[in-house]
Structure formats: C-alpha cells, structure tokens
Design a protein around this motif. Structure first.
Motif, PDB file in Angstrom:
ATOM      1  N   ASP A 216       0.534  -1.492  -0.246  1.00 48.72           N
ATOM      2  CA  ASP A 216       0.442  -0.157   0.055  1.00 48.72           C
ATOM      3  C   ASP A 216       0.676   0.778  -0.170  1.00 48.72           C
ATOM      4  O   ASP A 216       0.821   2.116  -0.782  1.00 48.72           O
ATOM      5  CB  ASP A 216      -1.087   0.137   1.269  1.00 48.72           C
ATOM      6  N   GLU A 217       1.690   1.610   0.821  1.00 47.14           N
ATOM      7  CA  GLU A 217       2.866   2.293   0.904  1.00 47.14           C
ATOM      8  C   GLU A 217       3.439   2.516  -0.597  1.00 47.14           C
ATOM      9  O   GLU A 217       4.008   3.975  -0.538  1.00 47.14           O
ATOM     10  CB  GLU A 217       3.554   1.581   1.584  1.00 47.14           C
ATOM     11  N   GLU A 218       3.924   1.475  -0.976  1.00 49.58           N
ATOM     12  CA  GLU A 218       4.479   1.512  -2.385  1.00 49.58           C
ATOM     13  C   GLU A 218       3.461   2.319  -3.600  1.00 49.58           C
ATOM     14  O   GLU A 218       4.206   3.189  -4.512  1.00 49.58           O
ATOM     15  CB  GLU A 218       5.046   0.328  -3.095  1.00 49.58           C
ATOM     16  N   ALA A 220       0.713   3.636  -3.198  1.00 46.83           N
ATOM     17  CA  ALA A 220       0.957   5.556  -2.958  1.00 46.83           C
ATOM     18  C   ALA A 220       2.278   6.890  -3.690  1.00 46.83           C
ATOM     19  O   ALA A 220       1.667   7.418  -3.927  1.00 46.83           O
ATOM     20  CB  ALA A 220       0.614   5.778  -1.074  1.00 46.83           C
ATOM     21  N   GLN A 221       2.996   5.872  -3.345  1.00 45.23           N
ATOM     22  CA  GLN A 221       4.051   5.964  -3.847  1.00 45.23           C
ATOM     23  C   GLN A 221       4.380   6.956  -5.406  1.00 45.23           C
ATOM     24  O   GLN A 221       4.708   7.823  -5.664  1.00 45.23           O
ATOM     25  CB  GLN A 221       5.657   5.753  -3.231  1.00 45.23           C
ATOM     26  N   LYS A 223       1.471   6.843  -6.844  1.00 41.32           N
ATOM     27  CA  LYS A 223       0.410   7.400  -7.155  1.00 41.32           C
ATOM     28  C   LYS A 223       0.591   9.271  -7.116  1.00 41.32           C
ATOM     29  O   LYS A 223      -0.171   9.791  -7.445  1.00 41.32           O
ATOM     30  CB  LYS A 223      -1.108   7.623  -6.205  1.00 41.32           C
ATOM     31  N   GLN A 224       1.579   9.427  -6.370  1.00 36.83           N
ATOM     32  CA  GLN A 224       2.464  10.884  -6.544  1.00 36.83           C
ATOM     33  C   GLN A 224       3.048  11.462  -7.789  1.00 36.83           C
ATOM     34  O   GLN A 224       3.163  11.983  -7.858  1.00 36.83           O
ATOM     35  CB  GLN A 224       3.107  10.578  -5.048  1.00 36.83           C
ATOM     36  N   TYR A 259      -7.170   9.375  -9.379  1.00 40.47           N
ATOM     37  CA  TYR A 259      -6.628  10.118  -8.584  1.00 40.47           C
ATOM     38  C   TYR A 259      -5.406  11.009 -10.144  1.00 40.47           C
ATOM     39  O   TYR A 259      -5.532  10.870 -10.809  1.00 40.47           O
ATOM     40  CB  TYR A 259      -5.729   8.790  -7.645  1.00 40.47           C
ATOM     41  N   PRO A 260      -5.156  11.959  -8.974  1.00 39.33           N
ATOM     42  CA  PRO A 260      -4.759  12.404  -7.658  1.00 39.33           C
ATOM     43  C   PRO A 260      -5.658  12.831  -6.962  1.00 39.33           C
ATOM     44  O   PRO A 260      -5.827  12.774  -4.822  1.00 39.33           O
ATOM     45  CB  PRO A 260      -2.967  13.272  -7.186  1.00 39.33           C
TER      46      PRO A 260
END
Length: 378
Positions: A216-218, A220-221, A223-224, A259-260
């Motif tokens: 999930d953290e990766e 999220a990164q 998606k930046q 997204y974002p």
C-alpha cells in the motif's frame, strides 16, 4: 568459453568478453552477470551472440537407427503461439523495422537528455527536437496497423518509462488525427503524451520495476507521480498549459474514481482525457509479470466493460472504433485456437466482430459464448 545467441543465454551466466552492438557500442563489460534485461537489450540491438564462461557441453552420442525411417509425418496446423510468433518475427526481420528501431532509440536518447536536464537543472525542454523525433516516427509508417506492429516489437526495450512515454505520444497523436485536430493542437497533444509520465523519473526504480505486488505504501508513492510531473513542468514557462495539465490529470477518470484528486469529467482537461486512453491502451498491450500482453480486441473489450463511464464518450468511442476498423480483414486467432479472418466489425460490440473460417463458414462473435473471443491478431 562459449558463444551463445540471445535465445540460448540463461540468467546467471557470466560474460567472458564485452557484449557489443554491431556498431561497437558496449552493452556489458567482461564479467557481467547475464540478466533478463541484458538479453532483451541484445535482442533490441541485434547482437548475434555473447561469449560466456564455461565449455561447450560434450556432444551427445549419435543414435543408432535399426529400423526403416517412418513415412513423412502429416503437416500439423500452426498453433496460436506459432502463428503469432511468425508474424512478430517477420516484422522484426524487416528492413522497415530496423529503420524504425534506430529512430525509436534515437528518440529515447533525446528524451533522456532533455528530461534529465529539466529535472536536475531546470533547463528548458527542447520541445522542437522532441516533437520532430515523434513526428518522424509517426510518418514512417503507411498505416496505423503497421505502427502498432512496430510498437509491439519494441516491447523489449529496457528504458520502460521512456518507451511508454514515446508510445503514448504516438498513440495520442493517432487519436488527435482521428479527431481531426489542427496541426498546432496535434503537436501540443503529442507533447502532452510524451511528457505525461515525467514524474515517474522521481520514483525509485525498485518500486517502478518491482516484479511482485506493490505494498500500500509503495502504491501510494507511485500515485504521487502525476503531482511530481506537474511540479517539474510547472517550472517550464514556455510550455503549453495543456501539457502540464495532462501530466497532472492523466490518471483522473470521468466518474471521479481516478487520482490524485478524484476529479469528474467537467474538471478534467480534454488533452488529459485523451492521453489517459493512450496511456491505458499502451499499458494493457505491454507484458506484465503477472500476464502476457493483451491483443487489441481484448483491450477493446476491457474498455467496453467500463470505459464509457471512466473516459470521455467521444474520445473513447472514436479511439475504439478506429482501432477495431484498423484490423478489418486481418487474420486472428480465437481463444479456442481456431484461425479465421475478420469480415465485419460490429458497431455495437467492437470487440466481437463477424469472422470467417477457412471452410468459408462465418460466426458472429457478438452472439457467441463469452468464453469465445479474439486471442491474437496475426
């Protein structure tokens, strides 16, 4: 020491000599461990062999034949994989592909130089040179089908982010042509496709190229990257605002599920909506660690399932209609292994045309079982 062609190489072997292209460019020094990426680069640059450590295996003892040789075996129809491979090999072996390949690699080298200079030094992006590179590639093919064939055979290139941006740029330009854009707007759209993923260059490679599932953290990164790309392009004072918005909004969806920011259709830039379609099409037709590349009709089918909610209706229908029509009269392979020819596109079910088999019988796929579909275009 053994000399092996790329098909014979195995991951983990060690090079006994430098691996060089026919033009003398060194791809790997002596002592390099063979990787899948290196094998792909050898194929891309037409390297015939690599010298690796170890001796040739001893030849097998010849088999003693004591009976009469059997009669010649009957010819067996080619399988789906064999037919598809044959078509791909024909394209890859053509002089047109070799010319396209050189231009494609030159375009990527120019992109690297310009993108990195913009990110590291805030240098102006050389849009004129980049646009010329893309336009030359686009004009080099006589038909859209030929261009798709060329792009499919460039899938082994190692610089996946740059290759993806170049492909999206070419596909976006196709869509703009189909929408009858004026020349200036067509050029802006082309650059929007080329620069849409520049933000990914700020994401660590170990995340971008991770073979397994992202945490999930990766994710999220990842998606930046639209925001990161927009911040890079925002500093480019002479860049058209539509190009900057495409970088920021190409993952937004008309139904608000993107997204974002979760924008809906009324707030998404038109060019971003076109680039989004090209972006998804190129991603679906590219191999992933968990699946093979999808054929155009499988991609059309995926778009038909929910694309008319997520993408601008005019843009997605124009794109899907032209892609399907591009393959009118083409030979295809069905999911059950049978070969046939497309004889008519169903306008209400673009992914399921009417096909004709070798015995001249026809089948309307729109009325057939959903388990029967076009698996490959050959």
């Amino acid at each position: 020491m053994r000399k092996l062609n790329p098909r014979e190489l195995e991951i983990g072997m060690i090079t006994a000599e430098p691996v060089a292209t026919p033009l003398g460019q060194i791809l790997a020094p002596e002592g390099t461990t063979i990787t899948r990426q290196l094998i792909n680069r050898m194929k891309l640059y037409r390297v015939e062999y690599a010298a690796v450590e170890g001796d040739d295996p001893a030849p097998a003892e010849p088999e003693v034949v004591t009976a009469e040789a059997p009669a010649e075996a009957p010819k067996i129809p080619k399988t789906h994989a064999e037919e598809s491979k044959t078509h791909s090999q024909k394209v890859a072996a053509s002089s047109e592909f070799r010319t396209f390949q050189i231009q494609y690699i030159q375009a990527i080298e120019q992109m690297k130089k310009s993108f990195i200079a913009a990110i590291q030094h805030n240098d102006p992006i050389d849009t004129e040179t980049l646009l010329s590179c893309v336009s030359n590639l686009f004009r080099s093919r006589n038909t859209i089908a030929e261009l798709f064939d060329m792009l499919y055979n460039m899938r082994t290139i190692a610089d996946s982010t740059y290759a993806h941006c170049l492909n999206v740029s070419l596909i976006s330009r196709m869509i703009g042509r189909w929408l009858k854009f004026e020349r200036h707007d067509l050029d802006v759209l082309t650059l929007a496709g080329l620069l849409h993923d520049i933000g990914k260059l700020l994401i660590p490679n170990e995340i971008l190229n991770k073979p397994g599932a992202l945490t999930d953290e990766e994710f999220a990164q990842i998606k930046q990257h639209p925001k990161l790309g927009y911040e890079i392009l925002k500093r480019q004072n002479d860049l058209d605002s539509r190009i900057k918005k495409a970088a920021l909004m190409h993952h937004e969806r008309c139904d608000g599920t993107g997204y974002p920011t979760g924008l809906t259709e009324d707030f998404i830039d038109n060019y971003a909506m076109i680039v989004a379609i090209a972006d998804v099409y190129d991603a679906m037709t590219t191999a992933r660690s968990y699946r093979s590349p999808l054929c155009p009709f499988q991609v059309i089918s995926n778009f038909e399932k929910d694309g008319f909610q997520k993408y601008h209706t005019k843009y997605i229908f124009t794109f899907l209609h032209h892609v399907a029509t591009t393959y009118q009269s083409n030979r295809v392979i069905l999911s059950d292994g049978r070969g046939c020819n497309i004889v008519m596109i169903n306008q209400n079910s673009l992914s399921r045309p009417i096909v004709q088999f070798d015995d001249n019988s026809c089948l309307d796929l729109s009325t057939a079982s959903k388990d029967l579909f076009i698996k490959a275009v050959i």
